[in-house]
Design a protein around this motif. Sequence first.
Motif: not given
Length: 392
Positions: A103, A177, A107, A174, A170
């Motif tokens: 995770q 992005i 990012w 994300p 799901r």
Amino acid sequence: MQATRAERLERRERRIQKSREGVEGGFDYSLLLITFCIVGFGMLMIYSASSYSAQVKYDDSTFFLRRQAINVLIGAVAMLLATKFNYKLFIKPFTPLRIRLVQLLFWFVVGLQGAVLMQGGSLNGANRWLKIGPVSFQPSEITKVVLILSVAYYMTTIPARFSETKKMLRIFVPLMIPLLLVAKEDLSSAIVIFITAFGICIVAAKKKMPYFVMLGAGGFFATLYVFFGKGFRAERIAIWQNPESHPKGTQIVHGLYAIASGGVFGAGLGESMQKLGFLPEPYNDMIFSVICEELGLVGAGIVILMFILLCWRIYLVAMRAPDLFSALICVGVLFHIASQALINIAVVTNTIPSTGIPLPLISYGGSSVIFMMAEIGIVLGISAKTGQREGR
């Protein structure tokens, strides 16, 4: 009476074990050997394709070969470290926040892609490069690796009770992005990422139709974006449709000349004529055309065969992987290499418009070869863990 979740899992495990029967475990030295054969062949062809340009520009025929040798050395170190790294640490939660490394990496690459938009250098109409001090690299190559890990992780953690449509949303919501950020900078890399994510999902999913609907929708909007877009993408469509009459169709035309003049057995190693100033940067994305000219259809067939063998060995590692997460990582690496190779060859033969995708492990370039070798290192590490699990 409907089977319980435990019974379904047990049946699934039996199917997996049955598929693994007869597949030998342990560190996959064949995969390692094939990888270095492709990389070594790539260095040979980089020297052959770049020696003239390097001599003219830098008065050193080995200029690009030496730079690529450094890239390969860094890639070999990255491969070794990835081989030794325990892939389970990617999904192990950190206390007390219970955040997982995968995770954080997700990012992190989102931040890198945002940084490219703000300060990335432009090359042929696309912003791909990020420069930090003396080092410049393509964050999209890091993004490909991280999103393989991310999609594999989410496919293994989404509850079984969820419908496939809900699972798909799901994952892809994300994923949009970084995907949109990459598409803004480099549509070709975004297409490779989308195909790779789709491949992981379609292998892991029980019901395939929602993912094929997503693939169709993604292909439809990508086609609209490319064919009805403006700027350099519209120009590339015009070049693809009629390269002979377009002033910027020189690369495609001379690439096709190189393929045609090679014939069956080629003109001989180092004997390409199109690399002598006719084909711009023949050691990059168009290196396959030089391979065809110098080694003919036989040489081109051997290159394709090497990629098939590479993908086959990765497939075998996936089949004997100790858990679903590691198996899906292997699937992602397989789809990444296969899709990128197919797209590059299709571009060189003018089957599809030019995309700027390098030929994996062969084309000149640091970011591509380093991170692809790191991916293969993860696969090799998974194969080693399999051998440990089986007591070999």
